[in-house]
Scaffold this motif. Structure first.
Motif, mmCIF file in Angstrom:
data_model
loop_
_atom_site.group_PDB
_atom_site.id
_atom_site.type_symbol
_atom_site.label_atom_id
_atom_site.label_comp_id
_atom_site.label_asym_id
_atom_site.label_seq_id
_atom_site.Cartn_x
_atom_site.Cartn_y
_atom_site.Cartn_z
ATOM 1 N N LYS A 5 0.849 -1.100 -0.430
ATOM 2 C CA LYS A 5 -0.012 -0.245 -0.070
ATOM 3 C C LYS A 5 0.509 0.892 0.322
ATOM 4 C CE LYS A 5 -0.709 0.259 5.177
ATOM 5 N NZ LYS A 5 -1.845 0.189 6.239
ATOM 6 N N SER A 6 0.487 2.326 -0.196
ATOM 7 C CA SER A 6 0.634 3.289 -0.059
ATOM 8 C C SER A 6 1.141 4.122 0.901
ATOM 9 C CB SER A 6 0.415 4.834 -0.766
ATOM 10 O OG SER A 6 1.123 5.902 -0.590
ATOM 11 N N SER A 9 -0.106 6.282 3.135
ATOM 12 C CA SER A 9 -1.511 6.147 3.706
ATOM 13 C C SER A 9 -1.200 6.113 4.952
ATOM 14 C CB SER A 9 -1.677 4.568 3.264
ATOM 15 O OG SER A 9 -1.036 3.724 4.026
ATOM 16 N N GLU A 12 -4.012 4.468 8.970
ATOM 17 C CA GLU A 12 -5.255 4.110 8.410
ATOM 18 C C GLU A 12 -5.151 3.149 7.059
ATOM 19 O OE1 GLU A 12 -7.902 5.941 9.361
ATOM 20 O OE2 GLU A 12 -6.601 7.366 10.784
ATOM 21 N N SER A 13 -7.030 2.201 7.795
ATOM 22 C CA SER A 13 -7.092 1.170 6.820
ATOM 23 C C SER A 13 -7.295 1.617 5.761
ATOM 24 C CB SER A 13 -7.258 0.655 7.608
ATOM 25 O OG SER A 13 -8.417 0.339 7.708
ATOM 26 N N ASN A 14 -7.658 3.165 5.497
ATOM 27 C CA ASN A 14 -8.413 3.430 3.984
ATOM 28 C C ASN A 14 -7.825 3.537 2.935
ATOM 29 O OD1 ASN A 14 -10.590 2.966 5.791
ATOM 30 N ND2 ASN A 14 -10.557 5.345 5.830
ATOM 31 N N CYS A 15 -7.445 2.112 1.643
ATOM 32 C CA CYS A 15 -6.473 2.392 0.999
ATOM 33 C C CYS A 15 -6.795 1.275 0.015
ATOM 34 C CB CYS A 15 -5.189 3.206 1.893
ATOM 35 S SG CYS A 15 -4.246 1.203 1.604
ATOM 36 N N GLU A 17 -4.731 -1.266 -2.021
ATOM 37 C CA GLU A 17 -3.466 -2.116 -1.841
ATOM 38 C C GLU A 17 -3.125 -2.550 -3.472
ATOM 39 O OE1 GLU A 17 -2.844 -3.589 2.867
ATOM 40 O OE2 GLU A 17 -4.218 -5.078 1.492
ATOM 41 N N ASP A 27 -9.277 -3.753 -1.532
ATOM 42 C CA ASP A 27 -9.500 -2.207 -0.530
ATOM 43 C C ASP A 27 -9.093 -2.778 0.486
ATOM 44 O OD1 ASP A 27 -10.868 -0.718 1.454
ATOM 45 O OD2 ASP A 27 -12.621 -0.951 0.144
ATOM 46 N N SER A 28 -8.380 -2.468 1.916
ATOM 47 C CA SER A 28 -7.672 -2.661 2.260
ATOM 48 C C SER A 28 -8.794 -2.754 3.393
ATOM 49 C CB SER A 28 -6.395 -1.695 2.936
ATOM 50 O OG SER A 28 -7.404 -0.319 3.448
#
Length: 50
Positions: A5-6, A9, A12-15, A17, A27-28
């Motif tokens: 993932k970036s 990011s 937060e787990s809103n990313c 991958e 979606d993470s």
């Protein structure tokens, strides 16, 4: 298979991958659901986002 993932990011787990071989996205928040994607389409997406 490893996922990345970036680095922007943060904690937060809103990313989104990307799979290490660049053949799928996920979606993470829902790691069990993968979206297969051709490498050429992923490269085109990344080029447009830059």
């Amino acid at each position: 298979m490893d996922w990345r993932k970036s680095s922007r990011s943060g904690v937060e787990s809103n990313c989104v991958e990307v799979r290490q071989d660049l053949a799928a996205l996920r979606d993470s928040k829902r790691p069990g659901v993968e979206l297969p994607i051709p490498i050429s389409a992923l490269r085109d997406l990344l080029a447009r986002l830059r």
